[in-house]
Design an enzyme around this catalytic site. Structure first.
Site, short mmCIF file in Angstrom:
data_model
loop_
_atom_site.label_atom_id
_atom_site.label_comp_id
_atom_site.label_asym_id
_atom_site.label_seq_id
_atom_site.Cartn_x
_atom_site.Cartn_y
_atom_site.Cartn_z
N LYS A 109 13.39 -19.00 24.38
CA LYS A 109 12.87 -17.66 24.64
C LYS A 109 13.20 -16.79 23.44
O LYS A 109 14.17 -17.05 22.72
CB LYS A 109 13.54 -17.06 25.89
CG LYS A 109 12.73 -15.98 26.55
CD LYS A 109 11.62 -16.56 27.42
CE LYS A 109 10.75 -15.47 28.02
NZ LYS A 109 9.80 -16.02 28.99
N ASP A 149 4.91 -13.08 26.40
CA ASP A 149 5.70 -12.73 27.58
C ASP A 149 5.50 -11.22 27.79
O ASP A 149 4.48 -10.68 27.36
CB ASP A 149 7.18 -13.12 27.38
CG ASP A 149 8.02 -12.98 28.63
OD1 ASP A 149 7.74 -13.68 29.62
OD2 ASP A 149 8.94 -12.16 28.66
#
Ligand code: NAD
Length: 420
Positions: A109, A149
């Site tokens: 991430k 995201d």
């Protein structure tokens, strides 16, 4: 739980979840420790020229949590509250999500601390390109493949692809997924999350004795994931969509509405509220609506210890990340309401991202029907794996999904052994 913004440190939560599963599957100290540590973390501080000519230093992160099963995969988030521990937790959860659907990736991430709503497109482009340059040494199609995201999108991915390609001297479409189709994005990616969710609802409904044709469905959060799931359950499976909502409130119609018309109405007016023929309800009421299937597709922390007892659905499918708190999980389990956990129910998105990457590195693109067919196979198989683990261990689907995922990562770690 993925995406949780409860006051607890999300990485501590992620580690507690690992301990629970490690106890269940009897993992020894060494491997347990590996699972609780991110493999690689990069913090970057970099200047960006703002529109007024001044410079500001921004901080960004990229965490590659575990790469035992393959290159790492995970989104990039732009948000004022990004923190290293949040990025670590999200990277761990991506590791489990990729493993649940058995795609050959580890988890990662990234994030940049910024307020994208207060930045111009030019500022966002310069921030993105500089952040991409700063992390370029640790990303790549064989290493780590970012994706969109919160507050990043296909345009952000196009800038990263271009920046990375400029540095290499040739085009590298496989460095990111969620790209525009014109740059090597995949057919079907935009609707993959909702589509994947509709497939697991179909499978779980069979096991729960619910006939989807004519079953009533309530969707909290009529955005990308929620509206696509509603449209497909309506069009392909004959479900009746009785409730939907967004930030402004919700609507209910006992005999159901056409979700496409609601989508069009929301597009025109900015909200589902006021849709002709519907009754206004609050988001809280939506969660407690009498419907066979409840699809939370908005935010985290929606089904809590306070309202879980009032959930009337016979099946809950988490299109959103982290909508159900742990205390609510226990209540739903006691009430025998099956929950399709986020790592399974919304994994259609990362699955078609994997297809996008596979197409990019082959330079051979698939028609939409092939993307959807392969997505269906992955979702059906993954649901069956989770269901089997839940039955064998007598645990709820979320724990079962973590058991399946963590066991797969552990198998890969053991097979590789510890270097040197
Ligand atoms: P989106 O912005 O398209 O849609 C979100 C919707 O939720 C919007 O309609 C918004 O109005 C509504 N909403 C926001 N706050 C709400 C509230 N308090 N009550 C009711 N509705 C509210 O976003 P999305 O891409 O559909 O993502 C939704 C969820 O699905 C997120 O949790 C996201 O992490 C998860 N998810 C999305 C994808 C994807 O590919 N889009 C993949 C995996 C997970």
């Amino acid at each position: 739980m993925p995406g949780s913004n409860s006051p607890a440190n999300p990485f501590e939560t992620a580690k507690q979840q690992i301990d629970i599963v490690a106890d269940l599957i009897g993992l020894n100290g060494g491997i347990r420790e590996v699972l609780k540590h991110p493999k690689r973390e990069l913090t970057v501080n970099f200047p960006v020229r703002l529109d007024d000519g001044s410079f500001r230093v921004f901080t960004g992160y990229r965490v590659q949590y575990n790469m035992a099963r393959g290159p790492t995969k995970g989104g990039i988030r732009y948000h004022p509250q990004v923190s290293l521990d949040e990025v670590r937790a999200l990277a761990a959860w991506m590791t489990w999500k990729c493993a649940v659907v058995n795609i050959p990736y580890g988890g990662a991430k990234g994030g940049v601390i910024c307020d994208p709503k207060r930045m111009s497109p030019g500022e966002l482009e310069r921030l993105t390109r500089r952040y991409a340059s700063e992390i370029a040494s640790i990303i790549g199609p064989e290493v780590d493949i970012p994706a969109p995201d919160v507050y990043t999108d296909s345009q952000t991915m196009a800038w990263i692809m271009d920046t990375y390609s400029m540095q290499k001297g040739y085009s590298v479409p496989g460095v990111v997924t969620g790209k525009p189709i014109s740059l090597g994005g995949s057919e079907g990616r935009a609707e993959a999350t909702g589509r994947g969710c509709s497939y697991v609802v179909r499978e779980a409904a069979k096991d729960a004795g619910i006939r989807v044709k004519g079953a009533t469905v309530a969707v909290q959060g009529f955005g990308n994931a929620g509206s696509v799931a509603a449209n497909l359950l309506h069009d392909e499976q004959g479900a009746t969509i009785v409730a939907a909502s967004d930030t402004k409130g919700g609507i209910y119609k006992a005999d159901g509405f056409n979700p496409h018309a609601v989508e069009e109405y929301k597009h025109k007016t900015g909200s589902v509220v006021g849709f002709p023929g519907s009754k206004a309800i609050s988001n809280e009421e939506l969660l407690e609506t009498k419907a066979d299937v409840l699809i939370p597709a908005a935010l985290e922390n929606q089904i809590t210890g306070k309202n879980a007892d009032r959930v009337q659905a016979k099946l809950v499918a988490e299109a959103a990340n982290g909508p159900t708190l742990p205390e609510a999980d226990k209540i739903l389990f006691q009430k025998k309401i099956p929950v399709l956990p986020d790592v399974l129910a919304n994994a259609g998105g990362v699955t078609v991202s994997y297809f996008e990457w596979a197409q990019d590195i082959q330079g051979f693109y698939w028609p939409l029907a092939q993307v959807n067919e392969r997505l269906e196979q992955v979702m059906v198989r993954s649901y069956a794996d989770v269901r089997k683990a839940a039955q064998e261990r007598g645990v709820h689907n979320r724990t079962a999904a973590y058991v399946v995922a963590i066991q797969r990562v552990v198998d890969a770690i053991r097979a590789r052994g510890f270097y040197p």
